[in-house]
Scaffold this active site. Structure first.
Site, short mmCIF file in Angstrom:
data_model
loop_
_atom_site.label_atom_id
_atom_site.label_comp_id
_atom_site.label_asym_id
_atom_site.label_seq_id
_atom_site.Cartn_x
_atom_site.Cartn_y
_atom_site.Cartn_z
N LYS A 277 0.97 -0.95 0.09
CA LYS A 277 -0.36 0.05 -0.08
C LYS A 277 0.88 1.64 0.18
O LYS A 277 1.76 1.54 0.60
CB LYS A 277 -0.42 -0.22 1.11
N ARG A 351 -10.48 -11.55 1.74
CA ARG A 351 -11.22 -12.16 0.54
C ARG A 351 -10.00 -13.96 1.19
O ARG A 351 -11.08 -14.80 1.15
CB ARG A 351 -11.48 -12.35 -0.16
N1 BES Z 1 -7.67 -3.49 4.19
C1 BES Z 1 -8.09 -3.49 3.38
C2 BES Z 1 -9.60 -2.69 3.06
C3 BES Z 1 -9.82 -1.16 4.19
C4 BES Z 1 -9.37 -0.51 2.97
C5 BES Z 1 -10.17 -1.09 4.44
C6 BES Z 1 -9.78 0.65 3.61
C7 BES Z 1 -10.39 -0.30 5.46
C8 BES Z 1 -10.15 0.96 4.93
C9 BES Z 1 -8.51 -4.62 2.31
O1 BES Z 1 -7.70 -5.51 2.35
C10 BES Z 1 -7.68 -4.37 0.76
O2 BES Z 1 -5.80 -3.86 0.83
N2 BES Z 1 -8.33 -4.35 -0.13
C11 BES Z 1 -8.31 -3.62 -1.06
C12 BES Z 1 -8.80 -5.15 -2.32
C13 BES Z 1 -8.19 -4.60 -3.96
C14 BES Z 1 -6.95 -4.90 -4.10
C15 BES Z 1 -9.02 -5.34 -4.72
C16 BES Z 1 -8.85 -2.24 -1.41
O3 BES Z 1 -9.98 -2.16 -1.34
O4 BES Z 1 -8.01 -1.73 -2.49
MN MN Z 2 -5.38 -5.49 2.05
#
Ligand code: BES
Ligand code: MN
Ligand code: ZN
Length: 495
Positions: A277, A351
């Site tokens: 990230k 997931r």
């Molecule tokens: N934990 C994150 C989602 C999230 C984002 C929670 C902001 C709380 C606040 C999750 O694991 C994630 O990173 N999801 C990705 C999915 C994508 C790679 C398909 C996302 O939402 O960007």
């Molecule tokens: Mn994630």
């Protein structure tokens, strides 16, 4: 915070740190305001005339000791029309009143809600909300502060009413929900270096120590491998912290009665893994275990209430970091269900842990399964931060959860999960890909989970927008403990 229910005949004679008294729009006095006004030579009327308070929603005016009245203060609370307020409006009003008491270091107050009614809700519901909102506000994070700011908690609210059994049980429920929310908030707020998967496991054990209806068992990585949980294990491959699958059982009903299952995403820190990230706000990913925290909080709440049903909680706890053994984009893993998954993005890890936890849930033959997860940023784009997203393979089940959310003031919205979305998860190299592209990201995440829950009455709550706040007000909210607990309360009343 204690909530005392009491009929109060002579409010002027009541010894209390503060009487909270409604004023209605256009400066109309509520019944109790009239009584008090008579006893002190119309101080309230003259304040209204002077324009100090008009009675609009959420206006407040704190009046120190007045002659003829035994209480130390009166808090005038603007309640607008007063009649048929929406549930959201009265929740906000109660929040304003209780917060004002807190800000003035008033720890013991009496609340009059005469001339106030709520559309579609009875006085029991209002009493429950007083306990819930008061308990919710009585949370302070202090754990990692060497000099926590002193701010006293509200000890007791007396609610002026004709007490009865329904009101009393609503207060018990409201209190238990607030306590459960505070359990969830504390776990959410703890930093990732303290709140590891091992820490979550020890907290689940500690909770079981508090109630003899609760038991906790931990499944370690070695056992996960034997069970074939290749998907969950692929997420923890890049960290030194061992993953834990936490299994808690609450037995409030006959042994043979099938349980409801709650499954929580417990990523104690989500760096994204190799699909790292961006750095800004990455600290907020300590909140990626808020689904798990809400499941633990709900277990605490139902154990406290001694609900007459059985519930099993399964928490998939792991840390998502990118060391040399980490899973890489393009890797293919095999889930416990036997389905293979192409990991196109290691940041879609929630997931991957949930699918194996959901397959594990099957062995309990649950009456219903709800997974709770901070699953996608996309859900915040879709719904903002006011509603959690509900997905389900049963519209009737989704409706029950929607109602439980409305009832507890912990609102959610039913999202589509049509078959048309499923092809976004097609993969050339596995049965399914772990991402579905930029469109409808929260929906395709739910579609992914649906591949693993076909045999169960299942719902998924995406709480990425609701379970914590970022920015200046950074902190966990304790959601969706209210929705989950209310759903289980409703189920226990059906049985
Ligand atoms: N934990 C994150 C989602 C999230 C984002 C929670 C902001 C709380 C606040 C999750 O694991 C994630 O990173 N999801 C990705 C999915 C994508 C790679 C398909 C996302 O939402 O960007
Ligand atoms: Mn994630
Ligand atoms: Zn995550």
């Amino acid at each position: 915070m204690d909530v005392v229910l009491k009929a109060i005949a002579n409010p002027e004679a009541l010894r209390s740190q503060c009487l909270v008294v409604p004023i209605l729009s256009e400066g109309k006095l509520s019944k109790v305001a009239k009584t008090l006004d008579k006893m002190n030579g119309s101080v309230i009327q003259s304040l209204i005339k002077r324009g100090d308070i008009k009675g609009g929603l959420n206006e407040t005016l704190l009046i120190p000791a007045v002659s003829g009245i035994a209480a130390e203060r009166i808090l005038l609370l603007g309640c607008g029309e007063g009649k048929k307020l929406s549930p959201a409006t009265i929740r906000k009003l109660l929040g304003t009143a209780l917060r004002t008491l807190g800000q003035n270091e008033i720890t013991d107050a009496t609340l009059f809600l005469d001339n106030i009614s709520v559309a579609g809700k009875d006085s029991g519901w209002i009493a429950g909300q007083v306990a819930l909102i008061g308990g919710d506000q009585n949370y302070r994070y202090t754990r990692t502060l060497s000099h926590p700011r002193k701010s006293p908690l509200i000890k007791r609210i007396t609610l002026a009413c004709e007490p009865n059994k329904i009101l009393r049980s609503a207060v018990t429920e409201g209190k238990a929900i607030a306590n459960g929310m505070n359990v969830a908030k504390e776990l959410g707020n703890l930093p990732g270096n303290i709140c590891t998967p091992t820490y979550l496991a020890s907290e689940a054990k500690a909770l079981a120590g508090q109630y003899k209806t609760l038991t906790t068992r931990i499944i370690e990585e070695k056992k996960m491998a034997e069970l074939g949980m290749g998907s969950l294990l692929s997420v923890t491959a890049g960290t030194d912290q061992p993953a834990k699958l936490i299994v808690m059982e609450y037995k409030g009903a006959a042994k043979g009665q099938e349980p409801h299952a709650l499954v929580g995403k417990g990523i104690t820190f989500d760096s994204g893994g190799i699909s790292l990230k961006p750095g800004s706000k990455m600290d907020e990913m300590k909140y990626d275990m808020c689904g798990a925290a809400s499941v633990l909080g709900t277990m605490a709440a139902i154990a406290e209430m001694k609900l007459p049903l059985n519930v099993v909680a399964i928490i998939a706890a792991a840390e998502n970091l990118p060391n040399g053994s980490a899973t890489k984009p393009g890797d293919v893993v095999t889930s416990m269900s036997g389905q293979t998954i192409e990991v196109l993005n290691t940041d879609a890890e929630g997931r991957l842990v949930l699918c194996d936890a959901l397959t594990y849930a099957e062995r309990f033959k649950p009456k219903s399964v709800i997974d709770v997860a901070t699953l996608t940023g996309a859900v915040i784009v879709a719904l903002g931060r006011h509603a959690s997203a509900i997905y389900s393979n049963s519209d009737a089940f989704a409706a029950e959860l929607l109602n439980a959310g409305e009832d507890s003031g912990d609102r959610a919205w039913h999202m589509p999960m049509w078959d048309e979305y499923q092809p976004q998860l097609d993969s050339k190299f596995a049965d399914i890909a772990n991402i579905g592209g930029p469109e409808g990201g929260s929906i395709t995440a739910a579609c992914f989970l649906s591949r693993f829950t076909k045999k169960m009455r299942w719902a998924h709550l995406d709480v990425a927008g609701t379970s914590f706040h970022g920015g200046a007000n950074k902190g966990a909210t304790g959601r969706p403990v209210g929705l989950l607990t209310q759903y289980l309360i409703n189920q226990s009343k059906l049985a």
